[in-house]
Design an enzyme around this catalytic site. Structure first.
Site, mmCIF file in Angstrom:
data_model
loop_
_atom_site.group_PDB
_atom_site.id
_atom_site.type_symbol
_atom_site.label_atom_id
_atom_site.label_comp_id
_atom_site.label_asym_id
_atom_site.label_seq_id
_atom_site.Cartn_x
_atom_site.Cartn_y
_atom_site.Cartn_z
ATOM 1 N N HIS A 56 0.679 -1.197 -0.094
ATOM 2 C CA HIS A 56 0.099 0.025 -0.121
ATOM 3 C C HIS A 56 0.639 1.348 -0.063
ATOM 4 C CE1 HIS A 56 -2.845 3.142 2.257
ATOM 5 N NE2 HIS A 56 -3.641 2.585 1.125
ATOM 6 N N HIS A 114 -1.422 10.717 -2.632
ATOM 7 C CA HIS A 114 -2.862 10.536 -2.302
ATOM 8 C C HIS A 114 -3.668 11.741 -1.944
ATOM 9 C CE1 HIS A 114 -5.617 9.881 0.881
ATOM 10 N NE2 HIS A 114 -5.696 8.482 0.485
#
Length: 250
Positions: free
Chosen positions: A9, A51
């Site tokens: 991740h 992100h």
């Protein structure tokens, strides 16, 4: 049933700054089966691995990604003061994944919404994957890339333009993932959070009954890793790829 496959991740992001080349290289060395990234478009049309809407949290600079050029964003440090890192582009990450020869590695690309560029994000992602020859796999099993989003519309756009490319509809509601949304957009997998999976463990069986795989995020605790294994989750996204691989091997 096979063990869940492990997706890094944002790289091995518990050990190194997220979305940096070093974090992904470490994840590969630790045995990750897949690499996950979030992508956003810069003002001048480049896909970068970030992100947040801004780079304030992950760099020593400040600014909104969509309002900045790639050159402007590259002026900042995305690593640490001792080990600086450059902003990572999607192209560079694809090159890394495809150049890894020890085992095939899947790239999980998440598009963020809502954004000012709308559907252009998915168009740019598909164009990038096409340049590397991985936008039209022979089958989902042989795909080297997967596109994901919390936006059902984004998943639908990908399925419509690249029907052979695997897609994941992400969500934090079992009702949303198990209802008509995943069917309507043709997602090949559903992506519940680990919290949703704990509360609704039947999500995996329901997805399988509809012919869909399950991708669970973000799985960092051993108890959650074991839960995913017991339920038959296909892919687990974790900030600790090496540790998770070791737990699954024990």
């Amino acid at each position: 049933m096979r063990e869940p496959l492990v997706v890094a991740h944002r790289g091995a992001s518990a050990a190194l700054p997220e979305h940096t080349l070093a974090a992904y290289e470490l994840a590969l060395r630790e045995g990750a089966d897949g690499l996950e990234c979030d992508v956003r478009l810069t003002r001048d049309g480049h896909l970068v691995c970030v992100h947040d809407r801004t780079v304030d949290r992950t760099s020593d600079g400040s600014g909104v990604v969509s309002e900045s050029t790639l050159a402007e964003l590259r002026e900042f440090n995305y690593g640490t003061p001792d080990v600086p890192a450059e902003l990572l582009t999607l192209d560079t990450l694809v090159e890394l994944a495809l150049s890894w020869t020890e085992r095939p590695v899947k790239l999980f690309v998440e598009t963020k919404h809502p954004v000012r560029f709308g559907s252009l994000v998915e168009s740019k992602v598909l164009a990038a994957l096409a340049r590397f020859g991985i936008s039209t796999p022979a089958s989902a099993a042989h795909a080297r890339a997967v596109v994901m989003s919390f936006s059902a519309a984004a998943v639908w756009r990908v399925r419509r333009s690249a029907p052979l490319l695997p897609t994941v509809l992400l969500g934090e509601s079992a009702r949303y993932l198990g209802g008509s949304a995943a069917t309507t957009v043709g997602a090949t997998a559903v992506g519940p959070s680990v919290k949703t999976l704990r509360e609704h463990p039947d999500t995996v069986d329901k997805a399988a009954a509809a012919g869909r795989a399950t991708y669970c995020w973000t799985v960092d605790d051993r108890a959650d890793v074991e839960l995913c294994r017991e339920l038959g989750v296909g892919w687990v996204a974790t900030n600790h790829p090496g540790r998770t691989k070791n737990w699954l091997a024990s």
